[in-house]
Design a protein around this motif. Sequence first.
Motif, PDB file in Angstrom:
ATOM      1  N   GLY A 143       0.816  -1.207   0.000  1.00 23.13           N
ATOM      2  CA  GLY A 143       0.000   0.000   0.000  1.00 23.13           C
ATOM      3  C   GLY A 143       0.848   1.254   0.000  1.00 23.13           C
ATOM      4  N   THR A 144       0.271   2.332   0.515  1.00 19.48           N
ATOM      5  CA  THR A 144       0.934   3.634   0.448  1.00 19.48           C
ATOM      6  C   THR A 144       2.218   3.686   1.266  1.00 19.48           C
ATOM      7  N   LYS A 145       2.329   2.875   2.306  1.00 19.85           N
ATOM      8  CA  LYS A 145       3.513   2.929   3.162  1.00 19.85           C
ATOM      9  C   LYS A 145       4.778   2.475   2.435  1.00 19.85           C
ATOM     10  N   TYR A 146       4.619   1.871   1.250  1.00 25.85           N
ATOM     11  CA  TYR A 146       5.787   1.386   0.503  1.00 25.85           C
ATOM     12  C   TYR A 146       6.017   2.174  -0.790  1.00 25.85           C
ATOM     13  N   HIS A 147       5.534   3.416  -0.841  1.00 25.28           N
ATOM     14  CA  HIS A 147       5.701   4.217  -2.055  1.00 25.28           C
ATOM     15  C   HIS A 147       7.164   4.397  -2.451  1.00 25.28           C
ATOM     16  N   ASP A 148       8.056   4.446  -1.479  1.00 21.62           N
ATOM     17  CA  ASP A 148       9.465   4.664  -1.806  1.00 21.62           C
ATOM     18  C   ASP A 148      10.205   3.371  -2.117  1.00 21.62           C
ATOM     19  N   ARG A 149       9.489   2.227  -2.083  1.00 18.60           N
ATOM     20  CA  ARG A 149      10.151   0.938  -2.294  1.00 18.60           C
ATOM     21  C   ARG A 149       9.556   0.138  -3.453  1.00 18.60           C
ATOM     22  N   VAL A 150       8.466   0.643  -4.035  1.00 20.57           N
ATOM     23  CA  VAL A 150       7.761  -0.047  -5.120  1.00 20.57           C
ATOM     24  C   VAL A 150       7.524   0.948  -6.246  1.00 20.57           C
ATOM     25  N   GLY A 151       7.558   0.450  -7.494  1.00 16.22           N
ATOM     26  CA  GLY A 151       7.440   1.342  -8.640  1.00 16.22           C
ATOM     27  C   GLY A 151       6.022   1.723  -9.015  1.00 16.22           C
ATOM     28  N   ARG A 152       5.216   0.745  -9.465  1.00 13.82           N
ATOM     29  CA  ARG A 152       3.858   1.022  -9.948  1.00 13.82           C
ATOM     30  C   ARG A 152       2.794   0.100  -9.350  1.00 13.82           C
ATOM     31  N   LEU A 153       3.197  -0.885  -8.586  1.00 12.51           N
ATOM     32  CA  LEU A 153       2.296  -1.958  -8.155  1.00 12.51           C
ATOM     33  C   LEU A 153       1.618  -1.648  -6.822  1.00 12.51           C
TER      34      LEU A 153
END
Length: 280
Positions: A143-153
């Motif tokens: 979810g949103t908490k991983y915006h800096d670790r995931v590209g588009r998924l």
Amino acid sequence: MHIPPFDNQNKPIVDVDDALVPLNYFNIVKLKRGEAFAYQVPGYETCIVPATGTVDVEIEGETYANLGNRTVDVWDGEPEGVYVPTGAKALFNCVSDEAEVFVCGARYDKVLTPFDVRADEIDLVQYGSDDTKTHRKIKHILGTKYHDRVGRLLVSELFTVGQGGWSGFPSHKHDTDRLPDETRHDETYNFRFKPNYGSGVQMLQREDGKPGDAYHIVDGSTICLDKGYHPCAVLPGYEMYYFTILGGLSQRSLVQYFQPTHAAQLETIPGIKDMIAKFK
């Protein structure tokens, strides 16, 4: 598009460069104890999520042991996942009697770093009400908490709370990049019902003011959504779950455009604005 349940023999249900939802990838892998599955998806970042069973995962030399804690069905415990970078070699071994594993992905051209998400790290949101027939729970794996670790998924699990009711309402779409009003995100669902002989309906209205389509969804149904407004419902007396894959074209954050005809109902459903924020 509705894909009825079938024995996919561990081959992708939604493959790379799919004609309808090219931003998504989806496979269901079924293993018995001691069996292993290896894969590599060039051009797509992916996530491994056991629906049931437990697996040991290895990503380019990194090991994540005992992923998955559910035994009976998707209602039996919290989800867990491992993020797999674009094009990385992934391998998972079944360490329970059986395992059913979702492998989902989104098109992305950069290579990031693998990581795991355990049960106590799931981001939970619950909204709606019995009165509005919209009561549901969302468990965000990526979810949103991983915006800096995931590209588009974006990966989540959605559950109706109680028996019967609607999900994805007020009707919305996300098929066109036109910020700040909307983003293009292809979406794929896989449905489960409790008891498993339950069923529901997936609506798809491609154009406001004109009749759309409706699909009879059953346990194991896959739905691919390229465009249009898409609420769904479960029959009274049954609970519904759907594994949700979102892949963004130009950004990861999802911006939903709510159908003007029904948008006023955003003010009637408790907690829905918090739910919307969790996808951004």
